[in-house]
Design a protein around this motif. Structure first.
Motif, mmCIF file in Angstrom:
data_model
loop_
_atom_site.group_PDB
_atom_site.id
_atom_site.type_symbol
_atom_site.label_atom_id
_atom_site.label_comp_id
_atom_site.label_asym_id
_atom_site.label_seq_id
_atom_site.Cartn_x
_atom_site.Cartn_y
_atom_site.Cartn_z
ATOM 1 N N VAL A 26 0.840 -1.200 0.000
ATOM 2 C CA VAL A 26 0.000 0.000 0.000
ATOM 3 C C VAL A 26 0.877 1.253 0.000
ATOM 4 C CG1 VAL A 26 -1.677 1.320 1.366
ATOM 5 C CG2 VAL A 26 -1.977 -1.140 1.052
ATOM 6 N N ALA A 27 1.950 1.228 0.784
ATOM 7 C CA ALA A 27 2.863 2.380 0.835
ATOM 8 C C ALA A 27 3.556 2.592 -0.509
ATOM 9 C CB ALA A 27 3.902 2.183 1.937
ATOM 10 N N ILE A 28 3.915 1.528 -1.194
ATOM 11 C CA ILE A 28 4.532 1.659 -2.525
ATOM 12 C C ILE A 28 3.563 2.358 -3.473
ATOM 13 C CG2 ILE A 28 5.290 0.373 -4.561
ATOM 14 C CD1 ILE A 28 6.430 -1.733 -2.609
ATOM 15 N N HIS A 29 2.326 1.892 -3.468
ATOM 16 C CA HIS A 29 1.334 2.499 -4.364
ATOM 17 C C HIS A 29 1.007 3.935 -3.966
ATOM 18 C CE1 HIS A 29 0.452 -0.938 -6.882
ATOM 19 N NE2 HIS A 29 0.545 -1.694 -5.806
ATOM 20 N N ALA A 30 0.995 4.211 -2.671
ATOM 21 C CA ALA A 30 0.682 5.562 -2.203
ATOM 22 C C ALA A 30 1.789 6.550 -2.546
ATOM 23 C CB ALA A 30 0.439 5.548 -0.702
ATOM 24 N N THR A 31 3.042 6.099 -2.527
ATOM 25 C CA THR A 31 4.156 7.021 -2.792
ATOM 26 C C THR A 31 4.534 7.097 -4.266
ATOM 27 O OG1 THR A 31 5.768 5.276 -2.318
ATOM 28 C CG2 THR A 31 5.140 6.728 -0.492
ATOM 29 N N SER A 32 4.098 6.151 -5.074
ATOM 30 C CA SER A 32 4.528 6.145 -6.480
ATOM 31 C C SER A 32 4.010 7.356 -7.251
ATOM 32 C CB SER A 32 4.096 4.857 -7.170
ATOM 33 O OG SER A 32 2.691 4.766 -7.191
ATOM 34 N N THR A 33 2.781 7.765 -7.001
ATOM 35 C CA THR A 33 2.245 8.938 -7.685
ATOM 36 C C THR A 33 2.970 10.200 -7.231
ATOM 37 O OG1 THR A 33 0.098 7.868 -7.833
ATOM 38 C CG2 THR A 33 0.149 10.244 -8.157
ATOM 39 N N TYR A 49 10.467 9.332 -2.795
ATOM 40 C CA TYR A 49 11.305 8.331 -3.463
ATOM 41 C C TYR A 49 11.978 7.425 -2.438
ATOM 42 C CZ TYR A 49 14.811 6.190 -6.434
ATOM 43 O OH TYR A 49 15.592 5.284 -7.097
ATOM 44 N N PHE A 50 12.475 8.026 -1.359
ATOM 45 C CA PHE A 50 13.101 7.235 -0.296
ATOM 46 C C PHE A 50 12.125 6.201 0.252
ATOM 47 C CE2 PHE A 50 13.517 6.508 4.260
ATOM 48 C CZ PHE A 50 14.753 5.875 4.294
ATOM 49 N N TRP A 51 10.910 6.669 0.601
ATOM 50 C CA TRP A 51 9.944 5.739 1.172
ATOM 51 C C TRP A 51 9.473 4.710 0.150
ATOM 52 C CZ3 TRP A 51 10.062 4.895 5.960
ATOM 53 C CH2 TRP A 51 10.398 5.901 6.842
ATOM 54 N N ASN A 52 9.347 5.121 -1.087
ATOM 55 C CA ASN A 52 8.978 4.174 -2.136
ATOM 56 C C ASN A 52 10.019 3.072 -2.255
ATOM 57 O OD1 ASN A 52 9.064 3.295 -5.172
ATOM 58 N ND2 ASN A 52 6.995 4.058 -4.793
ATOM 59 N N GLN A 53 11.282 3.438 -2.267
ATOM 60 C CA GLN A 53 12.351 2.444 -2.363
ATOM 61 C C GLN A 53 12.472 1.620 -1.080
ATOM 62 O OE1 GLN A 53 14.148 1.683 -5.216
ATOM 63 N NE2 GLN A 53 12.454 2.952 -5.950
ATOM 64 N N PHE A 57 10.778 -3.983 -0.400
ATOM 65 C CA PHE A 57 10.964 -5.340 0.104
ATOM 66 C C PHE A 57 9.675 -6.157 0.008
ATOM 67 C CE2 PHE A 57 9.364 -3.136 3.837
ATOM 68 C CZ PHE A 57 8.481 -4.061 4.379
ATOM 69 N N ALA A 58 8.555 -5.512 -0.275
ATOM 70 C CA ALA A 58 7.268 -6.200 -0.277
ATOM 71 C C ALA A 58 7.206 -7.288 -1.343
ATOM 72 C CB ALA A 58 6.140 -5.198 -0.491
ATOM 73 N N VAL A 59 7.769 -7.060 -2.514
ATOM 74 C CA VAL A 59 7.698 -8.052 -3.589
ATOM 75 C C VAL A 59 8.454 -9.322 -3.210
ATOM 76 C CG1 VAL A 59 8.248 -8.520 -5.998
ATOM 77 C CG2 VAL A 59 7.270 -6.322 -5.348
#
Length: 129
Positions: A26-33, A49-53, A57-59
Motif C-alpha cells: 500500500v505504501a509503494i502504491h501511495a508514494t509512487s504517484t 522516493y526514499f519511502w517508495n524504495q 521489500f514487499a515483492v
C-alpha cells in the motif's frame, strides 16, 4: 476450530509477516504517484522516493511467503503419487480460468465504453491475453 488430520498446523507469525508486506505494498502504491508528481531533486520528490524504495521489500517478501506456505502445505504430500497433477489442475481451475473470464469481460466492457464493437477486436484480445 476443527482442523483436518492431514492439514499442517497454522503458523500465526505468518499473518503478522503478511500484514507488514500488505502495508508495504500500500505504501509503494501511495508514494509512487507522489514520486512522479514532484519535480526531480526537490525535497518532496526525494522524500517520497526514499519511502517508495524503502518499501520495495514487499515483492520479495510475498514471493518468500508464497513459496514457504506452498512448501509447508505440500511437503507432506511430496511422497504421494499424483499430487503434482492435482496441484496444477487446482491452480488452472481456480486461478487461470477466472483470470481469462474476467479479462474477457473487462475487454468487452472497455470496448463498449469506447464505442467500438468487441467482436471486431477479438483477434487483438486473443493476441494480448
Amino acid at each position: 476450530m476443527n482442523q483436518s488430520v492431514n492439514r499442517p498446523k497454522h503458523i500465526g507469525y505468518l499473518d503478522f509477516y503478511r500484514a507488514i508486506a500488505i502495508i508495504a505494498v500500500v505504501a509503494i502504491h501511495a508514494t509512487s504517484t507522489a514520486v512522479t508528481h514532484y519535480a526531480k531533486n526537490t525535497f518532496q520528490q526525494e522524500f517520497y522516493y526514499f519511502w517508495n524504495q524503502f518499501f520495495q521489500f514487499a515483492v520479495p517478501a510475498f514471493l518468500f511467503l508464497s513459496s514457504l506456505v506452498l512448501f509447508y502445505n505440500y511437503n507432506s504430500k511430496a511422497r504421494d503419487r499424483g499430487w503434482v497433477p492435482a496441484f496444477y489442475k487446482k491452480r488452472l481451475l481456480y486461478i487461470f480460468v477466472p483470470y481469462l473470464v474476467w479479462s474477457f469481460i473487462y475487454f468487452v466492457v472497455k470496448q463498449v465504453i469506447a464505442g467500438k464493437q468487441p467482436v471486431d477486436h477479438l483477434e487483438r484480445f486473443a493476441g494480448n491475453s
